[in-house]
Design an enzyme around this catalytic site. Structure first.
Site, PDB file in Angstrom:
ATOM      1  N   ARG A  86     119.316  89.446 -65.287  1.00 16.48           N
ATOM      2  CA  ARG A  86     120.205  89.523 -64.129  1.00 16.48           C
ATOM      3  C   ARG A  86     120.927  88.196 -63.924  1.00 16.48           C
ATOM      4  O   ARG A  86     122.116  88.174 -63.567  1.00 16.48           O
ATOM      5  CB  ARG A  86     119.423  89.916 -62.866  1.00 16.48           C
ATOM      6  CG  ARG A  86     120.339  90.166 -61.669  1.00 16.48           C
ATOM      7  CD  ARG A  86     119.595  90.726 -60.481  1.00 16.48           C
ATOM      8  NE  ARG A  86     118.583  89.808 -59.995  1.00 16.48           N
ATOM      9  CZ  ARG A  86     117.698  90.095 -59.045  1.00 16.48           C
ATOM     10  NH1 ARG A  86     117.707  91.301 -58.478  1.00 16.48           N
ATOM     11  NH2 ARG A  86     116.805  89.213 -58.656  1.00 16.48           N
ATOM     12  N   ARG A  93     136.177  67.307 -55.808  1.00 13.99           N
ATOM     13  CA  ARG A  93     136.372  68.595 -55.146  1.00 13.99           C
ATOM     14  C   ARG A  93     137.803  69.106 -55.243  1.00 13.99           C
ATOM     15  O   ARG A  93     138.742  68.505 -54.709  1.00 13.99           O
ATOM     16  CB  ARG A  93     135.980  68.507 -53.663  1.00 13.99           C
ATOM     17  CG  ARG A  93     135.915  69.874 -53.016  1.00 13.99           C
ATOM     18  CD  ARG A  93     135.777  69.789 -51.518  1.00 13.99           C
ATOM     19  NE  ARG A  93     135.588  71.123 -50.931  1.00 13.99           N
ATOM     20  CZ  ARG A  93     136.555  72.012 -50.802  1.00 13.99           C
ATOM     21  NH1 ARG A  93     137.783  71.743 -51.220  1.00 13.99           N
ATOM     22  NH2 ARG A  93     136.308  73.197 -50.263  1.00 13.99           N
ATOM     23  N   LYS A 152     124.234  87.746 -57.741  1.00  9.16           N
ATOM     24  CA  LYS A 152     123.227  87.075 -56.899  1.00  9.16           C
ATOM     25  C   LYS A 152     123.713  85.649 -56.641  1.00  9.16           C
ATOM     26  O   LYS A 152     123.300  84.685 -57.286  1.00  9.16           O
ATOM     27  CB  LYS A 152     121.839  87.111 -57.557  1.00  9.16           C
ATOM     28  CG  LYS A 152     120.717  86.926 -56.552  1.00  9.16           C
ATOM     29  CD  LYS A 152     119.399  87.387 -57.088  1.00  9.16           C
ATOM     30  CE  LYS A 152     118.214  86.947 -56.238  1.00  9.16           C
ATOM     31  NZ  LYS A 152     118.193  87.447 -54.870  1.00  9.16           N
TER      32      LYS A 152
HETATM   33  C1  LIG Z   1     120.587  91.102 -50.719  1.00 11.12           C
HETATM   34  C2  LIG Z   1     119.345  91.383 -51.514  1.00 11.12           C
HETATM   35  N1  LIG Z   1     119.153  92.619 -51.989  1.00 11.12           N
HETATM   36  C3  LIG Z   1     118.040  92.923 -52.697  1.00 11.12           C
HETATM   37  C4  LIG Z   1     117.061  91.969 -52.954  1.00 11.12           C
HETATM   38  C5  LIG Z   1     115.854  92.340 -53.749  1.00 11.12           C
HETATM   39  O1  LIG Z   1     115.954  91.852 -55.070  1.00 11.12           O
HETATM   40  P1  LIG Z   1     114.671  91.564 -55.936  1.00 11.12           P
HETATM   41  O2  LIG Z   1     113.821  92.792 -55.875  1.00 11.12           O
HETATM   42  O3  LIG Z   1     115.191  91.350 -57.327  1.00 11.12           O
HETATM   43  O4  LIG Z   1     113.982  90.388 -55.373  1.00 11.12           O
HETATM   44  C6  LIG Z   1     117.232  90.670 -52.488  1.00 11.12           C
HETATM   45  C7  LIG Z   1     116.221  89.652 -52.762  1.00 11.12           C
HETATM   46  O5  LIG Z   1     116.327  88.518 -52.420  1.00 11.12           O
HETATM   47  C8  LIG Z   1     118.411  90.363 -51.762  1.00 11.12           C
HETATM   48  O6  LIG Z   1     118.626  89.113 -51.276  1.00 11.12           O
END
Ligand SMILES: Cc1ncc(COP(=O)(O)O)c(C=O)c1O
Length: 289
Positions: free
Chosen positions: A59, A107, A154
């Protein structure tokens, strides 16, 4: 695994350099700080073994591709750095964060071609086990999702999540559950959400608005092994009001039942059988069971 001295601090590794966490430094020019130009991962170690490391690193590589952060060398070195940081900490059970930023440069929105990524690994003691929340359930409140349109990445830019979670806390709730403008369930501010009704477990399909949670995927697999029918698809806020069970899933919290949603009891107001079975299966799986 060495025995950890009680006063040995949590461990950091910044660009391959290990130190106690409080001695670790990055530049004020780092784009992670200046722009939120960074992605991250959260992993858990149980009994000295990291759970689902391949899924997390996959991921992370996907997040990097999405933000056009080309860092094959850094990604290749991560497994070794994570293992060494965990070994140095001496923790059997730990929370591991990885933050990968585009790097430090004067920056300006466009990063120079010569920039090198900053890679931060931290290994922390598990402070919160969420045992009470897992056993007794929590309350959650629904909000319209105010985050950006690329939540499958993420990103470390979690300002909207922080504000939503704070709003939930202000109402005495543990989690903010997010819906789009049409009232369709998306996910939690820091979790994926499952709903059980008629013995069937459901969770929203993956989309650019939903993080592909590793715990979500693990629970879908465990449900199938447990003979619990599970589906991905649309879930409306109205349907949630009629749900027998609502569950939150994340690496740090594992599986937590929601027993109050928008101020009303979910089902009979107690953790339900699907939450209990999945939590048990999950806690066994993370320890290699
Ligand atoms: C917005 C969001 N969705 C879902 C998850 C769950 O992801 P994971 O199961 O990979 O920790 C998280 C975990 O931090 C998150 O911040």
């Amino acid at each position: 695994m060495p025995i950890r001295e009680p006063d040995v601090p949590d461990v950091a590794c910044v660009n391959g350099e290990f130190s106690p966490i409080e001695d670790a430094r990055v530049s004020v020019e780092d784009r992670g700080l200046q722009f939120g130009d960074a992605v991250y991962e959260v992993l858990r170690a149980y009994d000295g073994r990291i759970f689902a490391i391949l899924e997390h690193l996959d991921r992370l590589a996907r997040s990097c591709r999405h933000i056009r952060l080309d860092a094959p060398g850094v990604l290749a070195e991560l497994p070794g750095q994570i293992s060494e940081a965990l070994a140095r900490s001496g923790y059997a059970d730990a929370v591991i964060y990885i933050q990968l930023t585009r790097g430090a440069a004067r920056r300006t929105h466009l990063a120079p071609d010569s920039i090198r990524p900053t890679c931060i690994v931290t290994v922390r003691r598990v402070e919160q086990w969420y045992r009470d929340e897992q056993a007794n359930g929590v309350s959650a409140v629904g909000f319209e999702d105010t985050r950006w349109a690329r939540c499958e990445i993420k990103s470390t830019d979690l300002l909207a999540n922080v504000l939503l979670k704070q709003q939930a806390r202000d109402q005495g709730a543990f989690e903010a559950i997010l819906f789009d403008r049409q009232g369709e369930l998306i996910e939690g501010a820091s979790s994926n959400v499952f709903v059980a009704a008629g013995g069937v477990l459901r969770t929203p399909s993956l989309s650019p608005h939903v993080l592909a949670g590793v715990t979500r995927l693990t629970l879908l697999r465990l449900a199938s092994g447990q003979g619990i029918p599970a589906e991905e698809g649309r879930i409306t806020r109205d349907a949630m009001a009629d749900a027998a069970e609502i569950l939150l899933a994340s690496t740090t919290t594992e599986v937590i039942p929601v027993v109050m949603f928008d101020g009303r009891p979910v089902g009979d107001g107690h953790p339900g059988p699907i939450a209990r079975r999945l939590l048990e299966a999950y806690q066994s799986a993370v320890r290699g069971g």
